[in-house]
Scaffold this motif. Sequence first.
Motif, PDB file in Angstrom:
ATOM      1  N   TRP A  32       0.818  -1.202   0.000  1.00  0.00           N
ATOM      2  CA  TRP A  32       0.000   0.000   0.000  1.00  0.00           C
ATOM      3  C   TRP A  32       0.857   1.260   0.000  1.00  0.00           C
ATOM      4  O   TRP A  32       0.528   2.270  -0.624  1.00  0.00           O
ATOM      5  CB  TRP A  32      -0.944  -0.022   1.200  1.00  0.00           C
ATOM      6  N   LYS A  33       1.997   1.172   0.694  1.00  0.00           N
ATOM      7  CA  LYS A  33       2.902   2.309   0.762  1.00  0.00           C
ATOM      8  C   LYS A  33       3.308   2.755  -0.639  1.00  0.00           C
ATOM      9  O   LYS A  33       3.403   3.943  -0.940  1.00  0.00           O
ATOM     10  CB  LYS A  33       4.160   1.881   1.535  1.00  0.00           C
ATOM     11  N   VAL A  54       0.503   4.542  -2.413  1.00  0.00           N
ATOM     12  CA  VAL A  54       0.417   5.930  -1.955  1.00  0.00           C
ATOM     13  C   VAL A  54       1.460   6.782  -2.660  1.00  0.00           C
ATOM     14  O   VAL A  54       1.183   7.907  -3.104  1.00  0.00           O
ATOM     15  CB  VAL A  54       0.598   5.989  -0.419  1.00  0.00           C
ATOM     16  N   GLU A  55       2.650   6.211  -2.799  1.00  0.00           N
ATOM     17  CA  GLU A  55       3.727   6.914  -3.505  1.00  0.00           C
ATOM     18  C   GLU A  55       3.326   7.180  -4.960  1.00  0.00           C
ATOM     19  O   GLU A  55       3.494   8.294  -5.479  1.00  0.00           O
ATOM     20  CB  GLU A  55       4.995   6.059  -3.440  1.00  0.00           C
ATOM     21  N   LEU A  95       0.332   7.422  -6.126  1.00  0.00           N
ATOM     22  CA  LEU A  95      -0.730   8.439  -6.136  1.00  0.00           C
ATOM     23  C   LEU A  95      -0.130   9.833  -6.008  1.00  0.00           C
ATOM     24  O   LEU A  95      -0.553  10.765  -6.697  1.00  0.00           O
ATOM     25  CB  LEU A  95      -1.688   8.193  -4.972  1.00  0.00           C
ATOM     26  N   ALA A  96       0.866   9.944  -5.126  1.00  0.00           N
ATOM     27  CA  ALA A  96       1.491  11.251  -4.923  1.00  0.00           C
ATOM     28  C   ALA A  96       2.139  11.727  -6.217  1.00  0.00           C
ATOM     29  O   ALA A  96       1.996  12.895  -6.612  1.00  0.00           O
ATOM     30  CB  ALA A  96       2.529  11.160  -3.807  1.00  0.00           C
ATOM     31  N   HIS A 115      -7.243   6.673  -7.042  1.00  0.00           N
ATOM     32  CA  HIS A 115      -7.282   8.111  -7.218  1.00  0.00           C
ATOM     33  C   HIS A 115      -8.623   8.660  -6.738  1.00  0.00           C
ATOM     34  O   HIS A 115      -8.706   9.750  -6.175  1.00  0.00           O
ATOM     35  CB  HIS A 115      -7.076   8.428  -8.702  1.00  0.00           C
ATOM     36  N   VAL A 138      -9.249   6.917  -2.560  1.00  0.00           N
ATOM     37  CA  VAL A 138      -8.143   6.776  -1.611  1.00  0.00           C
ATOM     38  C   VAL A 138      -8.574   7.075  -0.179  1.00  0.00           C
ATOM     39  O   VAL A 138      -8.062   6.486   0.781  1.00  0.00           O
ATOM     40  CB  VAL A 138      -6.948   7.652  -2.037  1.00  0.00           C
ATOM     41  N   ASP A 139      -9.582   7.940  -0.035  1.00  0.00           N
ATOM     42  CA  ASP A 139     -10.045   8.240   1.324  1.00  0.00           C
ATOM     43  C   ASP A 139     -10.837   7.088   1.922  1.00  0.00           C
ATOM     44  O   ASP A 139     -11.040   7.017   3.127  1.00  0.00           O
ATOM     45  CB  ASP A 139     -10.913   9.501   1.306  1.00  0.00           C
ATOM     46  N   ALA A 190     -10.044   3.870   1.369  1.00  0.00           N
ATOM     47  CA  ALA A 190      -9.235   2.692   1.036  1.00  0.00           C
ATOM     48  C   ALA A 190      -9.606   1.497   1.907  1.00  0.00           C
ATOM     49  O   ALA A 190      -9.768   0.384   1.411  1.00  0.00           O
ATOM     50  CB  ALA A 190      -7.761   3.024   1.200  1.00  0.00           C
ATOM     51  N   LYS A 214      -3.654  -3.613   3.787  1.00  0.00           N
ATOM     52  CA  LYS A 214      -4.115  -2.979   2.557  1.00  0.00           C
ATOM     53  C   LYS A 214      -3.289  -3.439   1.367  1.00  0.00           C
ATOM     54  O   LYS A 214      -2.852  -2.639   0.529  1.00  0.00           O
ATOM     55  CB  LYS A 214      -4.053  -1.461   2.671  1.00  0.00           C
TER      56      LYS A 214
END
Lengths: 435, 604
Positions: free
Chosen positions: A41-42, A45-46, A48-49, A74, A77-78, A80, A157
């Motif tokens: 998941w990390k 997130v990367e 997505l950033a 996208h 994400v909130d 997840a 996740k």
Amino acid sequence: MAAPLTLLVILSVTIRAVLYRSSLAEVISERVEVVSPLTAWKRVVEGLALLDLGVSPYSGDVFHETPLIIYLFHFVVDYAEITFMLADVITAVALYMAVMDYNKQVFRKQKYALEADRYPLDCLELIRSPKEMYYIPLKVAMFYLLNPFTILSCVAKSTCGLNNAVIALFILTTIKGNVLLSAIFLSLATYQSIYPLTLCAPALLYLMQRQFIPVNFRRVSFWWFIAQYAFMYLGSLFVIVGLSFFLLGSWDYVPSVYGFILSVPDLTPNIGLFWYFFAEMFEHFRLFFLCVFQINVFFYTIPLSIKLKEHPVFLIFMQLAVISIFKSYPTVGDIALYMAFLPVWSHLHRFLRNIFLVSCVLLACSALFPVLWHLWIYAGSANSNFYYAITLLFNVAQILLVSDYFYAFLRREHHLSYGLYLKRKDGSEATLVLK
Amino acid sequence: MGLLSDPNRRRALISLLTRLNSPICVVCYMAGVAWFMGLAFEPFTLRTYMSENAMGSTMVEERFPAGERALTTGREFSAHKKKAGGMPVDWLVKTMQARGLEVFTQRFSRKLPFPDENKERYMVKGTNVYGILRAPRAPRTEALVLSAPCTPGDSNNQAVGLLLGLAQYFRNQIYWAKDIIFLVNEHDLIGMQACITFSPDSCRGGSIQAALSLELSSDVITSMDLVLEGLNGQLPNLDLANLFYAFCQKIGVLCTIQGKLQRNDWDSVSGYSHSVQTMMLMVMKQASGRPWGDHGLFLRYHIEAASIKGINSFRQYKTDVTTIGRLLEGMYRKLNNLLERLHQSYFFYLMPSLSHFVSIGYYMPAFGLLAVILLLRALDLWVQLATPPPRTEDGITDKEQVSSPGVLSVLTPLVISHLTGVALYTLPIQFQEMAVEQFPVSETEAVVLTAIGVYTAGLALPHNTHRLLSGEGTEQGWRVLKLVAVLYLAVLLGCTALINFSLGFILALTLVPVAAFVTPHVPKVLSAFILVILSPACTLLFSVFFFQELQELPVSFQEGWLLYLSVISQGILDHFLYGSLVYPLIALLVYPCWLLFWNILFWK
């Protein structure tokens, strides 16, 4: 039956929600057994950033999920956590419905065979009763939702849960006999992680069986059906790949996802067999062994399909197990998917030979993974050999488990056609020996 | 594969194992104990040898001259300590700066979960002072640590004096390739932890390769004692012990481990019992999971560390501080030569004397023989559960007839016993305030007594379970439960033994017989008594007496009991302060597992 399933879903969602809120979630999401470089998941997130910054998420060699996943997150994400819980529930419900349907067919087939007096007389104790089969779908859902492996995977996740959901939907649509949806979900699963490609063999066998098309290479209908399925499969794969291209505007993701899966550049330890082997190997042989290891995953499709031509659902189970053992970045989430099928084969228990040994080894290994990891990484007193030894043992146990079920399945079929109490020519009791 | 796939051979093997199960178990248990006792016999052990090349071949000449001056500094330190009523921070900073070190101070404060009565502290505030000697010939990437604790009262002044003396001497040498950090820490391990977990940019030294903690309370000593046991029973690389031993031999200092001198008469009974005593002391210390010196917390961060204690007894032969200084100089020069972290030698070992060790390959079979009993019992139960055996089958069959009542009757005791474990883990700390208000006890007593109370209350578990379960427990039910419990115990002890062999072995020694013999059909009162005697809490009580006995400080029952209470409170404190795993392991896993066996005994 709906009420227990609902209760089960509520229970499992509660467990996951509690774990998400606890401090364990962070620890679990760092475990190499639970997340791989593909599914972490990390890394999502990367990605997505990077996407938000207008950079390709694949620049930087961190993110290796497919474009569809990143565009899915996208938007959600909130939510997840809810997405991952939902994926697990979808998987469980899909497997539940699929197994219910499959059991109905098994029972119908058995009834016809009984009416046609096809079974030997002494095989009556092998005949399955509706009472015994009634709870199997629920057990399947339970095995998936309450399996600690699934729970860990969901709490971490790991996007493996989403892949499992896609595969479960593929199984459901296949068993329901929907050719188009089956092809679409298969192409989605392939798009996600390549390896489910081997599931096309059981799917084809099953669908043909259902439509009474004989598996005969000389028949036109056989080839026509394969062409139809291939067209649907390739068409939807083409659409998905094209869609990914248009979403991202580049082909970056192909080397970054599929190249990453196939060429195994990330040798972070996991529960698979690749990392240690490729870390120790001379660079010179890398390509050769890469081919050997990857072909290994796909190769079993041929002999298994020939042997299990009549039993495509069992073939699906075997294929899932083979994939989860031999794939390049396996996690416990993959194991959970094929383990969910174990209750379906509960009637094979009397023929299983090593189940006690295997379950002890699997149990011990699961406990030893974190211990040896701690000794290796934190305490510095053990080394990678300790950890790999456990990985190896874990995989041997899995292989034994699968081959045990395979043997038991074949043996039951053998008994169903030749009688349960086999006699030698001289009249003494015979035993079957696997050589 | 023959054994696995040939049904006839399998059947023969399984029937052999089930028929001879009890005798095999007894033999295994005795063999395990005998093997363990044999480990201390010198011909069965290996001589220690230096594995690390960088520390082996180079000879070092030690020239530290300034022992007397170090003692003077120590007396000065003592005077300033008395004046400041604690750590004389300003004086230390000034002195270290005068010796050309880069000096830093670090303040820390810590509130203990409950007052520590042994060391009389609750709200701890203190300061660490450390000076870094910069390596003149290397980048600042690696460092060595020499630490001396600043303790209240009159002890350890000489250690600080020697530390400062060594700093002055080291400063003038040009061969240092690693930074050397001279650390004076207050409040022993709490200060040490604050120092290690400090954010790295403030520490300003390179990554620490090795650390020694020095304790010295007299001007002359008779022997040096090496302390290895760190947090959770972790040990430093054996090469560190080898280094110490090699230099003691070279310089001619008497050296001990566990306060026991080396003896040469291994073939006599007294010689053997001496090395058994030494090894058992190490086992008991390791099993406690406590750091036995200030070095104990370094090990957690991959830093090889040991404590060196100067001991002054009534022997004739005395060693002066100059010699100790030369010993330390030699050790640091060798450590300075290291090209990589110490990793060549063993991390898992036991030492029956300073010159001999037992490696993991030799001691694990002792544990393995005990663990095998559990697996044999599990196999036996599995076969029993599979009966009546099907006429054709070679192996093992389903347990369908028990599955529906089985799940509930297994799950309920499992859940209840683990909840009791959770209560044992959380309640003592949670309830201390309430207990202090209600009863005339101190906080520490409240914590310990609550723990004992919860532990004892857990013994009522079978009644609670039976109230939840309708109807009598079935024959199959307890077998399934025992199968689960035995496998659970096997995995639990296996993992424990890997992390901390001594703890795993001691627990196995007491819990394996329990697991092997308990059924609902054995005589209740006697078995219940045996079960309680072999429960983890009683094991701890016996260990306390045994440890005192080993140290040749036998105690009366009254004193032993008080010691037992303080050991429990120290164990809980160690967990909350330094993250020792023994208390949660016992409370959350071992105790619930033992409760399962207790539950099996009272199944009907």
